[in-house]
Design an enzyme around this catalytic site. Structure first.
Site, PDB file in Angstrom:
ATOM      1  N   LYS A  52      38.500  53.825  29.077  1.00  0.00           N
ATOM      2  CA  LYS A  52      39.545  53.606  30.086  1.00  0.00           C
ATOM      3  C   LYS A  52      39.387  54.637  31.194  1.00  0.00           C
ATOM      4  O   LYS A  52      39.118  55.810  30.919  1.00  0.00           O
ATOM      5  CB  LYS A  52      40.918  53.708  29.427  1.00  0.00           C
ATOM      6  CG  LYS A  52      42.083  53.322  30.342  1.00  0.00           C
ATOM      7  CD  LYS A  52      43.407  53.367  29.583  1.00  0.00           C
ATOM      8  CE  LYS A  52      44.585  52.950  30.442  1.00  0.00           C
ATOM      9  NZ  LYS A  52      45.862  52.982  29.702  1.00  0.00           N
ATOM     10  N   SER A 127      48.651  48.875  29.964  1.00  0.00           N
ATOM     11  CA  SER A 127      47.769  49.176  31.065  1.00  0.00           C
ATOM     12  C   SER A 127      46.286  49.224  30.689  1.00  0.00           C
ATOM     13  O   SER A 127      45.431  49.204  31.581  1.00  0.00           O
ATOM     14  CB  SER A 127      48.157  50.520  31.694  1.00  0.00           C
ATOM     15  OG  SER A 127      48.004  51.569  30.760  1.00  0.00           O
ATOM     16  N   SER A 151      50.538  50.707  25.915  1.00  0.00           N
ATOM     17  CA  SER A 151      49.342  50.304  26.667  1.00  0.00           C
ATOM     18  C   SER A 151      48.056  50.141  25.883  1.00  0.00           C
ATOM     19  O   SER A 151      47.067  49.673  26.444  1.00  0.00           O
ATOM     20  CB  SER A 151      49.090  51.284  27.805  1.00  0.00           C
ATOM     21  OG  SER A 151      49.959  51.001  28.865  1.00  0.00           O
TER      22      SER A 151
HETATM   23  N1  GLN Z   1      54.062  49.149  30.328  1.00  0.00           N
HETATM   24  C1  GLN Z   1      54.480  50.508  30.166  1.00  0.00           C
HETATM   25  C2  GLN Z   1      54.607  51.173  31.505  1.00  0.00           C
HETATM   26  O1  GLN Z   1      54.376  50.522  32.474  1.00  0.00           O
HETATM   27  C3  GLN Z   1      53.527  51.238  29.274  1.00  0.00           C
HETATM   28  C4  GLN Z   1      52.397  51.846  29.979  1.00  0.00           C
HETATM   29  C5  GLN Z   1      51.527  52.685  29.088  1.00  0.00           C
HETATM   30  O2  GLN Z   1      51.677  52.712  27.871  1.00  0.00           O
HETATM   31  N2  GLN Z   1      50.651  53.444  29.734  1.00  0.00           N
HETATM   32  O3  GLN Z   1      54.938  52.315  31.627  1.00  0.00           O
END
Ligand code: GLN
Length: 446
Positions: A52, A127, A151
């Protein structure tokens, strides 16, 4: 094979931001030479991996999918990269994501969305959408993602692969670009649970360079995959299979529980009563921490700098206005507001208190149960564009992953069948640092 697969599929998927073909071939050559000289193989010998793009890689561009870091090449490796190298996997490149890991659909990337390999009109989740799509499409054998509020788990669920968020502190965050430091964790996305155990084995462990890294002994995750779940006690929160959960998703979870029953585990319905406050609590805390962490992007130290600034304030203002996308700006504004004097007690402090109540829900449940099981997300993957203009609906997708993040406990998402032809994820949640039981149960079920 990995490079060929990427070139055949990635124009349709958009999973890679930076492909390091030359570097990957050079690493592979080195491994060949090591093997020829009789060296013993590392745990992940020769396995092509995708990373990532919020995990820093020495000499390899790291953008966090943000225009702000379009030109940023780190001068050191994250601790997990160092560990992967010791385990002898091969880094093939850097994977697309929501900008600075803020989002749940990968549509917040400055470099365009990732598409779900099961149906390219749908999102891969986020994400870590690039990480999940790359594994699902067979571009890499495993990927690293990061999970702040879901995410790793949610994109794994949407793409039909396995995603593990370790206990907070188990894997070093050194070299992970910080989003919300009290929540961020790196973890593996893999095709199956055994692979997840191998990758976790390679990346877990204490690191003095991360002040929140836990000094715990690391069990042998691979040999804990015994297939035996007899007598395991499973709690199923009624809040996780109630309102807002797609009926087909609920059905798949109940079927999975029957499988556990048939293997000798027992389950009963429980309550985690503060679940309804988790989304509000998370978005206050995560945005507050993000607003502070992202202050380092000022146009001076990293990344892109605005042209011809009139003065220092103008340099800051324009670099940040031009460099950040709209979701990142929304979080910075929310977080700055919640932390400002006069509002701090009402928002930030209150959210910290509610976080403690949410964590206590888990502590109490784990006095009686070994595992908590529910869905990973309320629905299967939705269509690109469907929710992108509606942040609140987007935030509600995290309803069953966020409480786990706030409590800091480990959880894995494993595929548990289909709804309308799309993968559904089963979330298996464990006690702090009990990844061995989480993986054992996931492996026995899979
Ligand atoms: N969807 C969540 C957010 O937008 C989780 C994001 C994540 O775990 N990095 O913050």
């Amino acid at each position: 094979a990995s490079l060929a697969r990427i070139s055949a599929t990635d124009s349709a998927l958009g999973a890679f931001l930076t492909l390091d073909e030359e570097g990957a071939r050079a690493q592979a050559k080195k491994l060949d030479a090591a093997l020829a000289s009789g060296e013993e193989r590392g745990l992940l010998f020769g396995l092509p991996a995708g990373i990532k793009d919020n995990i820093v890689t020495e000499g390899l561009r790291t953008t966090c999918a943000s225009q702000f870091l379009d030109n940023f090449t780190p001068i050191y490796d994250a601790e997990v990269i160092h560990k992967l190298r010791s385990a002898q996997s091969v880094t093939v490149g850097k994977l697309n994501m929501d900008e600075f890991a803020m989002g749940g659909s990968n549509e917040n990337s400055s470099y365009g969305p990732v598409r779900n390999p099961w149906d390219t009109t749908r999102v891969p989740g986020g994400s870590s959408g690039g990480s999940a799509a790359a594994v699902a499409a067979g571009q890499v054998y495993f990927a690293l993602g990061s999970d702040t509020g879901g995410s790793i788990r949610q994109p794994a669920a949407y793409c039909g692969v396995v995603g593990l968020k370790p206990t907070y502190g188990l894997v070093s965050r050194f070299g992970l670009v910080a989003f919300a430091s009290s929540l961020d964790q790196i973890g593996p996305i893999t095709k199956n649970v055994e692979d997840s155990a191998y990758v976790l084995q390679a990346i877990a462990g204490h690191d003095a360079k991360d002040s929140t890294s836990a000094n715990v002994s690391i069990p042998d995750y691979v040999s804990s995959l015994t297939g035996d779940v007899k007598g395991l006690r499973i709690g199923v929160p009624k809040e996780y299979i109630g309102q807002g959960i797609d009926p087909q998703v609920k059905e798949r979870v109940l079927e999975a529980l029957k499988v556990f029953e048939s293997m000798g585990a027992v389950w009963e319905e429980i309550s985690l009563p503060h679940t309804e406050y988790a989304v509000a609590t998370y978005y206050l805390l995560a945005s507050s921490e993000a607003s502070s962490n992202l202050a380092r992007f000022d146009g001076v130290r990293y990344g892109v700098r605005a042209d011809n600034p009139a003065n220092l304030m103008d340099l800051y203002r324009r670099s940040r206005s031009e460099g950040f996308g709209s979701e990142v700006k929304r979080r910075i504004m929310l977080g700055t507001y919640a932390l400002s004097s006069g509002y701090y007690d009402a928002y930030y402090k209150k959210a910290q208190q509610v976080r403690t109540l949410i964590k206590r829900d888990f502590d109490q449940a784990f006095e009686k149960f070994d595992l908590i099981i529910g869905p990973t997300a309320p629905t299967p993957a939705f269509k690109l564009g469907e929710q992108v203009d509606d942040p609140l609906t987007m935030y509600l997708n995290d309803i069953v992953t966020i409480p786990v993040s706030l409590a800091g406990v480990p959880a894995v998402s494993v595929p548990c069948g289909l709804a309308d032809g799309l993968p559904v994820g089963l979330q298996i949640i464990g006690k702090p640092f009990d990844e061995a039981t989480v993986l054992r149960a996931a492996h026995a079920y899979e």
